[in-house]
Design a protein around this motif. Structure first.
Motif, PDB file in Angstrom:
ATOM      1  N   ILE A 213       0.747  -1.138  -0.017  1.00 17.31           N
ATOM      2  CA  ILE A 213       0.166   0.074   0.089  1.00 17.31           C
ATOM      3  C   ILE A 213       0.832   1.336   0.091  1.00 17.31           C
ATOM      4  O   ILE A 213       0.520   2.129  -0.653  1.00 17.31           O
ATOM      5  CB  ILE A 213      -0.882  -0.149   1.256  1.00 17.31           C
ATOM      6  CG1 ILE A 213      -1.859  -1.006   1.133  1.00 17.31           C
ATOM      7  CG2 ILE A 213      -1.725   1.342   1.188  1.00 17.31           C
ATOM      8  CD1 ILE A 213      -2.780  -1.537   2.438  1.00 17.31           C
ATOM      9  N   CYS A 214       1.804   1.286   0.875  1.00 13.68           N
ATOM     10  CA  CYS A 214       2.957   2.464   0.908  1.00 13.68           C
ATOM     11  C   CYS A 214       3.336   2.746  -0.378  1.00 13.68           C
ATOM     12  O   CYS A 214       3.571   3.845  -1.077  1.00 13.68           O
ATOM     13  CB  CYS A 214       4.032   1.989   1.806  1.00 13.68           C
ATOM     14  SG  CYS A 214       4.730   3.339   2.714  1.00 13.68           S
ATOM     15  N   PHE A 228       2.018  -7.143  -2.739  1.00 15.75           N
ATOM     16  CA  PHE A 228       0.831  -7.686  -2.554  1.00 15.75           C
ATOM     17  C   PHE A 228       0.806  -8.912  -3.297  1.00 15.75           C
ATOM     18  O   PHE A 228       0.117  -9.769  -2.360  1.00 15.75           O
ATOM     19  CB  PHE A 228      -0.138  -6.767  -3.677  1.00 15.75           C
ATOM     20  CG  PHE A 228      -0.626  -5.577  -3.010  1.00 15.75           C
ATOM     21  CD1 PHE A 228      -0.741  -4.964  -1.928  1.00 15.75           C
ATOM     22  CD2 PHE A 228      -0.649  -4.394  -4.008  1.00 15.75           C
ATOM     23  CE1 PHE A 228      -0.540  -3.731  -1.405  1.00 15.75           C
ATOM     24  CE2 PHE A 228      -0.662  -3.136  -3.836  1.00 15.75           C
ATOM     25  CZ  PHE A 228      -0.824  -2.693  -2.339  1.00 15.75           C
ATOM     26  N   GLU A 229       1.409  -9.560  -4.054  1.00 13.17           N
ATOM     27  CA  GLU A 229       1.532 -10.988  -4.451  1.00 13.17           C
ATOM     28  C   GLU A 229       2.109 -11.792  -3.452  1.00 13.17           C
ATOM     29  O   GLU A 229       1.727 -12.833  -3.308  1.00 13.17           O
ATOM     30  CB  GLU A 229       2.143 -11.012  -5.718  1.00 13.17           C
ATOM     31  CG  GLU A 229       1.449 -10.594  -6.960  1.00 13.17           C
ATOM     32  CD  GLU A 229       2.156 -10.728  -8.460  1.00 13.17           C
ATOM     33  OE1 GLU A 229       3.405 -10.680  -8.335  1.00 13.17           O
ATOM     34  OE2 GLU A 229       1.471 -10.239  -9.284  1.00 13.17           O
ATOM     35  N   GLU A 230       3.207 -11.268  -2.613  1.00 11.89           N
ATOM     36  CA  GLU A 230       3.858 -11.971  -1.462  1.00 11.89           C
ATOM     37  C   GLU A 230       2.904 -12.305  -0.400  1.00 11.89           C
ATOM     38  O   GLU A 230       2.679 -13.327   0.206  1.00 11.89           O
ATOM     39  CB  GLU A 230       5.182 -11.082  -1.118  1.00 11.89           C
ATOM     40  CG  GLU A 230       6.122 -11.323  -2.041  1.00 11.89           C
ATOM     41  CD  GLU A 230       6.790 -12.565  -2.406  1.00 11.89           C
ATOM     42  OE1 GLU A 230       7.018 -13.506  -1.440  1.00 11.89           O
ATOM     43  OE2 GLU A 230       7.052 -12.913  -3.714  1.00 11.89           O
ATOM     44  N   ILE A 244      -7.103 -12.219   1.470  1.00  9.42           N
ATOM     45  CA  ILE A 244      -7.195 -12.539   0.181  1.00  9.42           C
ATOM     46  C   ILE A 244      -7.958 -11.433  -0.211  1.00  9.42           C
ATOM     47  O   ILE A 244      -7.706 -10.852  -1.426  1.00  9.42           O
ATOM     48  CB  ILE A 244      -7.730 -13.937  -0.067  1.00  9.42           C
ATOM     49  CG1 ILE A 244      -6.970 -14.892   0.498  1.00  9.42           C
ATOM     50  CG2 ILE A 244      -7.972 -13.993  -1.619  1.00  9.42           C
ATOM     51  CD1 ILE A 244      -7.375 -16.539   0.295  1.00  9.42           C
ATOM     52  N   SER A 245      -9.329 -10.918   0.160  1.00 10.77           N
ATOM     53  CA  SER A 245     -10.161 -10.079  -0.366  1.00 10.77           C
ATOM     54  C   SER A 245      -9.480  -8.834  -0.369  1.00 10.77           C
ATOM     55  O   SER A 245      -9.308  -8.004  -1.429  1.00 10.77           O
ATOM     56  CB  SER A 245     -11.391  -9.949   0.714  1.00 10.77           C
ATOM     57  OG  SER A 245     -12.032  -8.721   0.022  1.00 10.77           O
ATOM     58  N   ASN A 250      -6.206  -4.435  -3.390  1.00  8.49           N
ATOM     59  CA  ASN A 250      -5.051  -3.713  -3.551  1.00  8.49           C
ATOM     60  C   ASN A 250      -4.299  -3.997  -4.819  1.00  8.49           C
ATOM     61  O   ASN A 250      -3.900  -2.862  -5.694  1.00  8.49           O
ATOM     62  CB  ASN A 250      -4.015  -4.034  -2.453  1.00  8.49           C
ATOM     63  CG  ASN A 250      -4.383  -3.580  -1.014  1.00  8.49           C
ATOM     64  OD1 ASN A 250      -5.279  -2.525  -0.781  1.00  8.49           O
ATOM     65  ND2 ASN A 250      -4.066  -4.112   0.042  1.00  8.49           N
ATOM     66  N   LEU A 251      -4.373  -5.341  -5.320  1.00 10.32           N
ATOM     67  CA  LEU A 251      -3.973  -5.561  -6.750  1.00 10.32           C
ATOM     68  C   LEU A 251      -4.692  -5.020  -7.898  1.00 10.32           C
ATOM     69  O   LEU A 251      -4.181  -4.545  -8.656  1.00 10.32           O
ATOM     70  CB  LEU A 251      -3.763  -7.166  -6.982  1.00 10.32           C
ATOM     71  CG  LEU A 251      -2.641  -7.999  -6.126  1.00 10.32           C
ATOM     72  CD1 LEU A 251      -3.053  -9.307  -6.139  1.00 10.32           C
ATOM     73  CD2 LEU A 251      -1.452  -7.660  -6.947  1.00 10.32           C
ATOM     74  N   GLY A 252      -6.055  -4.770  -7.587  1.00 15.78           N
ATOM     75  CA  GLY A 252      -6.780  -4.030  -8.489  1.00 15.78           C
ATOM     76  C   GLY A 252      -6.541  -2.553  -8.602  1.00 15.78           C
ATOM     77  O   GLY A 252      -6.527  -2.186  -9.726  1.00 15.78           O
TER      78      GLY A 252
END
Length: 557
Positions: A213-214, A228-230, A244-245, A250-252
């Motif tokens: 996020i940072c 985010f993937e880690e 997961i949600s 955050n990936l979106g």
């Protein structure tokens, strides 16, 4: 027949034991522990199911004698309602737990379990205010948690590090929301170092997510997607549906920043489905807000409208539910305060009417009496003060007189002892002269003695008299000298430990200001021998130069 009977008994005994196991009911404590465990397992999977089991535990809570289990139930219920976005109810359960914790610590201030609970409670309260975007209040609670953690001195090092990591992580999250990214990163990096020691998987995923996020807020999408993937890898392994949600949302957002809108929408849709499935209001709102923005960006205004409408409806439902609860609480508190105030004012008015006249007279009388008492007391204190000063003066005068008398007495005693010493010394000198005179006469008689036996007898008498003279004179002298000057020998031994006994005798004679002739008479040594001994003594006493007088030097010891 006997074998059949034996097997029949075994069969009946086995059946009875099995029946006992079936009919024995689990205790309330066992049930609560079972429900809490189930609820804890479901909190990140399905909030409705987690709440169901927590409520079942709460229904049995009155049957518990152990406050620890009650605190666990209240804390878990607080966590569930917090995740569902019901902040008021969450706060109510946290405060129920707080009441038990504070009561327990009053009677047992070093209880490790409840000290740990207190730190966790401050973290939970900070989370409540953080989710309401009251960041200042949230930071206050996180700071309190750090202070309490330091004071608690928990023996469980791992638990202490986990709590410290949570505080740092949550504090970093606040600075992240306040757009202070550098400070947020510093908190996350500190937390990561701690996690290298304890290796907590769930906390590691949380840290990865926050670091992502940072970097996302700093528009560094590549680094953000990596973190985010880690975090997502860990949460998929642990089946943390809430986490997961959060990662999908955050990936979106990260792919939306890169204008890869199709990929971004896919992640937001998956996040929304999980959020709706587990009943996490915060996740649903985040997904709907992101999809609304995404549809606007892609000019799909119809979907943007319907998504926004769904978002508004959800926010209004949450807001209205909280507002109703807060208004009800405020109205109840207001009515209670109002009734209390009216009752107290009426009571005061009636009491004032009864006591109005009496109070005036009592006040005047008390004032006059106080002034009179103060005046009398002041006069008494002044007289006492003057009397004490006079007594102190008299005491000081008497004390000075006593000191003067004691000084005079000591001087007289010293003078008397000195005179007595002088008299004794004169006596010793006369005694020595007499012995010398008798010895000389015996020597003359020895010359005129006719027989060898007589000569030997006279010679023995001379030797005995001289030995007697030496021993008696020195013993008597030393006795009187030590009496008059008790510290002389100790100082002499301390400063000059290498002096011989004869040199110490010579020091004592000189201390009495005796002349070389007098010393010669007492010690039965020649004047020249005494002079040589004095010269040697000066060297041993490290007296250099003729300007220092040997006798004065010894008298000053």
């Amino acid at each position: 027949m006997n074998c059949k009977l034996f097997f029949l008994i075994i069969f009946l005994f086995t059946n009875l034991n099995a029946q006992d196991k079936i009919t024995s009911k689990p205790s309330a404590k066992d049930k609560i522990e079972k429900y809490l465990k189930k609820s804890d397992e479901l909190i990140n999977v399905n909030l409705d199911s987690a709440l169901f089991y927590s409520k079942k535990a709460n229904q049995l809570i009155d049957n518990l004698s152990d406050d620890t289990d009650k605190v666990d139930v209240y804390r878990l219920l607080g966590n569930i309602y917090l995740a569902r976005g019901n902040y008021v109810t969450s706060l109510e359960y946290y405060l129920k737990a707080a009441k038990i914790i504070e009561t327990k610590l009053l009677s047992s201030p070093t209880n490790q379990k409840y000290l740990e609970y207190k730190v966790e409670l401050f973290i939970h309260l900070g989370n409540v205010y953080q989710l309401q975007h009251n960041f200042g209040e949230a930071l206050k609670f996180y700071d309190k948690a750090l202070v309490e953690l330091d004071h608690a001195k928990l023996k469980d090092t791992k638990k202490k590090l986990i709590l410290e990591l949570k505080i740092l992580n949550n504090s970093g999250g606040i600075y992240l929301k306040k757009k202070n990214f550098d400070k947020a990163l510093s908190y996350f990096e500190k937390a990561s170092k701690i996690n290298e020691t304890i290796n907590d998987v769930a906390l590691e995923a949380n840290l990865f997510n926050n670091l992502g996020i940072c970097y996302l807020e700093k528009k560094e999408s590549v680094s953000a997607i990596y973190y985010f993937e880690e975090a997502l890898k860990i949460r998929l392994k642990t089946n943390d549906q809430r986490g997961i949600s959060q990662c999908y949302n955050n990936l979106g957002k990260a792919y939306g920043l890169r204008k890869e809108y199709a990929k971004a929408q896919k992640y937001f849709d998956e996040a929304l489905q999980i959020g709706q499935k587990i009943g996490n209001s915060e996740s649903i709102i985040y997904s709907l807000e992101s999809l609304t923005y995404l549809f606007k960006e892609t000019k799909n205004y119809e979907k943007a409208y319907f998504t926004f409408e769904e978002l508004t409806t959800l926010k209004d439902s949450l807001f209205n539910a909280q507002t109703v609860k807060r208004i009800a609480d405020l109205e109840m508190n207001y009515k209670l305060d109002q009734q209390k105030q009216i009752f107290e004012l009426d009571l005061k008015r009636k009491e004032a009417e009864k006591q109005k006249d009496k109070l005036l007279y009592y006040t005047i009388g008390a004032g006059l009496f106080s002034l009179l008492a103060i005046a009398v007391l002041w006069i008494y204190l002044q007289k006492t003060k003057i009397k004490n000063i006079e007594l102190s003066k008299e005491k000081l005068t008497l004390s000075n007189k006593n000191i003067s008398l004691e000084k005079d007495k000591l001087q007289e005693e010293l003078a008397f002892q000195s005179r007595e010493m002088t008299t004794k010394m004169m006596y010793l000198l006369k005694k020595n002269e007499l012995i010398n005179s008798v010895s000389e006469k015996l020597i003359e008689l020895k010359k005129n003695a006719t027989t060898t036996a007589n000569q030997k007898a006279i010679q023995d008498m001379i030797v005995e008299m001289r030995q007697k003279k030496d021993d008696d004179i020195w013993n008597e002298f030393e006795t009187y000298f030590t009496k008059v000057h008790p510290e002389f020998y100790s100082k002499l031994n301390q400063l000059f430990p290498n002096l011989t006994p004869n040199e110490k005798k010579l020091c004592a004679f000189l201390r009495l200001n005796m002349s070389t002739k007098d010393i010669s008479a007492i010690t039965y040594q020649s004047v020249n021998s005494i002079t040589v001994s004095r010269s040697r003594l000066r060297k041993k006493l490290n007296i250099q130069g003729e300007d220092i007088n040997l006798i004065n030097f010894l008298m000053n010891l």
